[in-house]
Design an enzyme around this catalytic site. Structure first.
Site, PDB file in Angstrom:
ATOM      1  N   ASN A   5      46.918 -37.181  55.178  1.00 45.09           N
ATOM      2  CA  ASN A   5      46.845 -38.260  54.585  1.00 45.09           C
ATOM      3  C   ASN A   5      47.748 -39.215  54.129  1.00 45.09           C
ATOM      4  O   ASN A   5      48.725 -38.730  53.456  1.00 45.09           O
ATOM      5  CB  ASN A   5      45.907 -38.128  53.095  1.00 45.09           C
ATOM      6  CG  ASN A   5      45.698 -39.055  52.302  1.00 45.09           C
ATOM      7  OD1 ASN A   5      45.694 -40.283  52.702  1.00 45.09           O
ATOM      8  ND2 ASN A   5      45.441 -38.913  51.132  1.00 45.09           N
ATOM      9  N   LYS A   7      48.152 -42.121  53.247  1.00 47.71           N
ATOM     10  CA  LYS A   7      48.031 -42.887  52.352  1.00 47.71           C
ATOM     11  C   LYS A   7      48.513 -44.622  52.505  1.00 47.71           C
ATOM     12  O   LYS A   7      48.334 -44.886  53.645  1.00 47.71           O
ATOM     13  CB  LYS A   7      48.913 -42.569  50.810  1.00 47.71           C
ATOM     14  CG  LYS A   7      48.402 -41.124  50.538  1.00 47.71           C
ATOM     15  CD  LYS A   7      48.852 -40.606  49.118  1.00 47.71           C
ATOM     16  CE  LYS A   7      48.912 -39.123  49.177  1.00 47.71           C
ATOM     17  NZ  LYS A   7      48.840 -38.713  47.666  1.00 47.71           N
ATOM     18  N   GLU A  92      43.402 -40.228  43.911  1.00 47.21           N
ATOM     19  CA  GLU A  92      43.988 -41.730  43.498  1.00 47.21           C
ATOM     20  C   GLU A  92      43.008 -43.122  43.584  1.00 47.21           C
ATOM     21  O   GLU A  92      43.045 -43.855  42.764  1.00 47.21           O
ATOM     22  CB  GLU A  92      44.807 -41.867  44.562  1.00 47.21           C
ATOM     23  CG  GLU A  92      46.248 -40.978  44.454  1.00 47.21           C
ATOM     24  CD  GLU A  92      47.071 -40.730  45.525  1.00 47.21           C
ATOM     25  OE1 GLU A  92      46.991 -41.212  46.830  1.00 47.21           O
ATOM     26  OE2 GLU A  92      47.856 -39.967  45.524  1.00 47.21           O
ATOM     27  N   GLY A 168      51.108 -34.793  45.047  1.00 50.41           N
ATOM     28  CA  GLY A 168      52.290 -35.730  44.838  1.00 50.41           C
ATOM     29  C   GLY A 168      53.329 -35.364  43.949  1.00 50.41           C
ATOM     30  O   GLY A 168      54.075 -36.313  43.401  1.00 50.41           O
ATOM     31  N   SER A 208      50.931 -31.161  47.124  1.00 52.31           N
ATOM     32  CA  SER A 208      52.278 -30.548  47.405  1.00 52.31           C
ATOM     33  C   SER A 208      52.151 -29.409  48.289  1.00 52.31           C
ATOM     34  O   SER A 208      53.121 -28.464  48.253  1.00 52.31           O
ATOM     35  CB  SER A 208      52.998 -30.478  45.886  1.00 52.31           C
ATOM     36  OG  SER A 208      52.918 -31.554  45.057  1.00 52.31           O
ATOM     37  N   GLY A 229      49.653 -34.633  52.053  1.00 58.65           N
ATOM     38  CA  GLY A 229      49.891 -36.019  51.664  1.00 58.65           C
ATOM     39  C   GLY A 229      51.234 -36.163  52.249  1.00 58.65           C
ATOM     40  O   GLY A 229      51.803 -36.408  53.538  1.00 58.65           O
ATOM     41  N   GLY A 230      52.379 -36.126  51.269  1.00 58.53           N
ATOM     42  CA  GLY A 230      53.664 -36.325  51.459  1.00 58.53           C
ATOM     43  C   GLY A 230      54.356 -35.740  52.631  1.00 58.53           C
ATOM     44  O   GLY A 230      55.066 -36.304  53.572  1.00 58.53           O
TER      45      GLY A 230
HETATM   46  C1  PEP Z   1      46.917 -36.062  49.105  1.00 54.96           C
HETATM   47  O1  PEP Z   1      47.130 -37.041  48.652  1.00 54.96           O
HETATM   48  O2  PEP Z   1      45.884 -35.647  49.459  1.00 54.96           O
HETATM   49  C2  PEP Z   1      48.018 -34.906  48.779  1.00 54.96           C
HETATM   50  C3  PEP Z   1      47.407 -33.752  49.070  1.00 54.96           C
HETATM   51  O3  PEP Z   1      49.135 -35.330  48.431  1.00 54.96           O
HETATM   52  P1  PEP Z   1      50.387 -34.425  48.537  1.00 54.96           P
HETATM   53  O4  PEP Z   1      50.512 -33.558  49.690  1.00 54.96           O
HETATM   54  O5  PEP Z   1      51.680 -35.496  48.655  1.00 54.96           O
HETATM   55  O6  PEP Z   1      50.488 -33.782  47.144  1.00 54.96           O
END
Ligand code: PEP
Length: 244
Positions: A5, A7, A92, A168, A208, A229-230
């Protein structure tokens, strides 16, 4: 299954470069790998992934298929682009765009009507977990957002469990917390649709997830992959997570 993702990150050119970097580093895998760029970059990513094994997802869509909804994108437009999935109900979007379960229930129908699959996200706040309300919160999100579907549609649903306090933040759920919730989700699906469907549905963990904690999470019995995500913005990290 591993979903990136991205974002609101990456221009079309950056998306193209990240795609080609992931493709060049990725070894043969029997896992499903999915990239979810911003709407703006979807066609670039569809083009860059070509006929590789990588599939493409949108991060959201509108509940109507067309009409006077300025700034929105419909499931039919996404299907035209050749996508496979749409992520719905990310925390989000629930938070910043006031998306609730009733609206998501409509979006789910719209996405499925276009032959696309849904990655439906659920997750609890830290406060809900601390007060012991986390399991009922997730049951409610599943019941109100998904359980209007007939059983035949469940093969096109993936569930993403994303504890809001872990998204996040750099704080990851422990493998015990993740397994407990994933088993709960499977049992809630089983109560509604039966064991066969519950055992077939993919339940992804997100929050995370990094190369260093992915393996411990993914070996859990009811964790079928990750929503990243990140760490998905870096090709090496994302590949390491796929390999985990
Ligand atoms: C996400 O937004 O789907 C996510 C899991 O973000 P992160 O891995 O950055 O926590």
């Amino acid at each position: 299954m591993v979903v990136a993702n991205w974002k609101m990150n990456n221009s079309p050119e950056q998306s193209r470069q990240l795609c080609s970097s992931i493709l060049s580093k990725m070894s043969a895998t029997d896992k499903e790998v999915i990239l979810a760029p911003s709407h703006l970059c979807l066609s670039t990513v569809v083009e860059s992934t070509g006929d590789s094994i990588i599939k493409v997802a949108a991060q959201n869509c509108h509940q109507e298929l067309s009409g006077a909804f300025t700034g929105e994108v419909s499931a039919s437009m996404l299907a035209d682009l050749g996508l496979d999935y749409v992520i719905l109900g990310h925390s989000e979007r629930r938070l910043y765009n006031a998306e609730d379960n009733d609206l998501l229930a409509k979006k789910v129908i719209s996405v499925l009507s276009q032959g696309l699959k849904v990655i439906y996200c659920c997750g609890e706040t830290l406060e809900q977990r601390s007060s012991g309300a986390h399991l009922t919160r997730i049951t409610k999100q599943l019941t109100e957002g998904l359980f209007h579907l007939p059983v035949k549609d469940l093969k096109n649903i993936v569930i993403g469990y994303e504890p809001i306090w872990a998204v996040g933040t750099g704080v990851t759920a422990t493998s015990i917390q993740a397994q407990e919730m994933h088993a709960h989700i499977r049992s809630v699906v089983s109560n509604k649709y039966g064991d066969v469907i519950a055992n077939q549905i993919s339940i992804l963990y997100g929050g995370s997830c990094t190369p260093s904690n992915a393996k411990e999470l993914f070996v859990q019995k009811d964790v079928d992959g990750g929503l990243i995500g990140g760490a998905s913005l870096n090709a090496d990290d994302f590949i390491a997570i796929i390999n985990a």
